[in-house]
Design an enzyme around this catalytic site. Sequence first.
Site, PDB file in Angstrom:
ATOM      1  N   TRP A   1       0.825  -1.215   0.000  1.00 32.54           N
ATOM      2  CA  TRP A   1       0.000   0.000   0.000  1.00 32.54           C
ATOM      3  C   TRP A   1       0.853   1.257   0.000  1.00 32.54           C
ATOM      4  O   TRP A   1       0.554   2.220  -0.718  1.00 32.54           O
ATOM      5  CB  TRP A   1      -0.994  -0.012   1.160  1.00 32.54           C
ATOM      6  CG  TRP A   1      -2.028  -1.082   0.963  1.00 32.54           C
ATOM      7  CD1 TRP A   1      -2.214  -2.199   1.736  1.00 32.54           C
ATOM      8  CD2 TRP A   1      -3.003  -1.173  -0.094  1.00 32.54           C
ATOM      9  NE1 TRP A   1      -3.240  -2.961   1.227  1.00 32.54           N
ATOM     10  CE2 TRP A   1      -3.736  -2.362   0.098  1.00 32.54           C
ATOM     11  CE3 TRP A   1      -3.313  -0.374  -1.195  1.00 32.54           C
ATOM     12  CZ2 TRP A   1      -4.765  -2.758  -0.758  1.00 32.54           C
ATOM     13  CZ3 TRP A   1      -4.340  -0.773  -2.055  1.00 32.54           C
ATOM     14  CH2 TRP A   1      -5.050  -1.955  -1.832  1.00 32.54           C
TER      15      TRP A   1
ATOM     16  N   ASP B   1      -1.255   6.620   6.505  1.00 33.45           N
ATOM     17  CA  ASP B   1      -2.392   5.819   6.058  1.00 33.45           C
ATOM     18  C   ASP B   1      -2.742   4.878   7.204  1.00 33.45           C
ATOM     19  O   ASP B   1      -1.992   3.945   7.506  1.00 33.45           O
ATOM     20  CB  ASP B   1      -1.974   5.024   4.801  1.00 33.45           C
ATOM     21  CG  ASP B   1      -3.055   4.044   4.336  1.00 33.45           C
ATOM     22  OD1 ASP B   1      -4.113   3.943   4.987  1.00 33.45           O
ATOM     23  OD2 ASP B   1      -2.821   3.372   3.304  1.00 33.45           O
TER      24      ASP B   1
ATOM     25  N   LYS C   1     -12.619  -1.424   7.159  1.00 30.75           N
ATOM     26  CA  LYS C   1     -11.964  -2.426   8.006  1.00 30.75           C
ATOM     27  C   LYS C   1     -12.428  -2.302   9.460  1.00 30.75           C
ATOM     28  O   LYS C   1     -13.053  -3.202   9.994  1.00 30.75           O
ATOM     29  CB  LYS C   1     -10.446  -2.331   7.921  1.00 30.75           C
ATOM     30  CG  LYS C   1      -9.922  -2.887   6.580  1.00 30.75           C
ATOM     31  CD  LYS C   1      -9.090  -1.912   5.918  1.00 30.75           C
ATOM     32  CE  LYS C   1      -8.509  -2.236   4.574  1.00 30.75           C
ATOM     33  NZ  LYS C   1      -8.981  -3.297   3.760  1.00 30.75           N
TER      34      LYS C   1
HETATM   35  N1  PLP Z   1      -4.340   1.493   2.391  1.00 32.34           N
HETATM   36  C1  PLP Z   1      -4.461   0.351   3.075  1.00 32.34           C
HETATM   37  C2  PLP Z   1      -3.608   0.132   4.285  1.00 32.34           C
HETATM   38  C3  PLP Z   1      -5.367  -0.632   2.660  1.00 32.34           C
HETATM   39  O1  PLP Z   1      -5.497  -1.770   3.338  1.00 32.34           O
HETATM   40  C4  PLP Z   1      -6.155  -0.403   1.506  1.00 32.34           C
HETATM   41  C5  PLP Z   1      -7.138  -1.393   1.029  1.00 32.34           C
HETATM   42  O2  PLP Z   1      -7.285  -2.453   1.527  1.00 32.34           O
HETATM   43  C6  PLP Z   1      -5.973   0.803   0.830  1.00 32.34           C
HETATM   44  C7  PLP Z   1      -5.070   1.732   1.296  1.00 32.34           C
HETATM   45  C8  PLP Z   1      -6.759   1.107  -0.411  1.00 32.34           C
HETATM   46  O3  PLP Z   1      -8.048   1.405  -0.034  1.00 32.34           O
HETATM   47  P1  PLP Z   1      -9.265   1.497  -1.068  1.00 32.34           P
HETATM   48  O4  PLP Z   1      -9.515   0.131  -1.583  1.00 32.34           O
HETATM   49  O5  PLP Z   1     -10.376   2.025  -0.192  1.00 32.34           O
HETATM   50  O6  PLP Z   1      -8.882   2.459  -2.114  1.00 32.34           O
END
Ligand code: PLP
Length: 369
Positions: free
Chosen positions: A106, A175, A199
């Site tokens: 991520w 994040d 989550k």
């Molecule tokens: N950041 C983290 C830590 C994630 O676990 C996720 C998705 O699982 C994201 C970003 C991306 O999120 P989204 O699918 O809402 O764009």
Amino acid sequence: MAENQVINFSPGPAKLPAEVLEQAQKELMNYNNTGVSVMELSHRSADFTKIITRTEDNLRKLLNIPDNYKVLFLQGGGTGQFSAVPLNLLSHKPDLAADYIVTGSWSAKAAQEAQKYGKIHQVVPKPSTYTEIPDSITWNLNPNASYVYYCANETIHGVEFQYIPDTGDVPLVVDMSSNILTRNVDITKFGAIFAGAQKNIGCAGVTLVIIRDDLIGHALPICPIIFDFKVQCGNNSLYNTPPTYSIYIMGLVFEWILARGGVSAMERAAITKSSAVYDLIEDSQGFYVCPLNKDCRSRMNVPVRIGAPNGDEALERKFLEEAEKNRLISLKGHRSVGGLRISLYNAVSVEETQVLVNFMKDFMARHRQ
Ligand code: PLP
């Protein structure tokens, strides 16, 4: 367990508290005697204004958010913020430069997206596998960066920071999509925090942004208006139609957390649940293997292989089949990692985790060579 009931260990969208779903069900067709569903309420109505105001107030209480931080409810998910963060924060300093601490998929995706807008520097060398956080004394931080970015919990690889990085005067952006409201944090250490809801804090569709007010108002001219923090802030997240139902569900989750003792109670439960799983892994003498360094093992997402070191795929398939027959679902590892992944978000109880741990012990007893 009642018939048809399962224990859902999904990495996301994840299990919601049963009490929240029951409340939503009760109010689905007639919210607060309005005669309509929350989905059918105008986002400018008095009833929705109460929902969004209460949701923000409760979040401020839960995280002890100081007055000089704004709370935004946006769309576009975590991925939207991979763009919104550089678009809003890079021009905070003239170099348009930012440092990224990449510890998993991520943060790697976030760094890649940010490269479209400025000079992005990765402060730790790219590892062949994401199983550790290189010691912070080795990080090569740029004092002229507009911000330093990291991901508090890498949902796919299970790498979780157990501390908040010290970046001096350079604002820290995090994040927290997969661990917000699961551990106490000092908000004043951050310039900006963002988290998708699906989550620990609700259903997909709404993304939380918590941002220090001096960092608002620096968006690049190319920033799409719905991602411009100043515009959204000036309109209390109602510049355009927000994800009203997701905000309502998030509000119910915040009330659920408050009623259970707040973030400290969630943190205690997270430690109990994750320790039960990691202790079993350690005691299994190599039957179950977690590839991560012990100092960065996630309390939220535990990646597990069966049969060291790279996993016996046939045995892992058998585990998943048997688990499903026992109504323990969504335990498959991410396709890029393989094996199993056990996600232990706030809505998964200590008792439910123990059911899984007992199943794992039983599976090991029957399949150990
Ligand atoms: N950041 C983290 C830590 C994630 O676990 C996720 C998705 O699982 C994201 C970003 C991306 O999120 P989204 O699918 O809402 O764009």
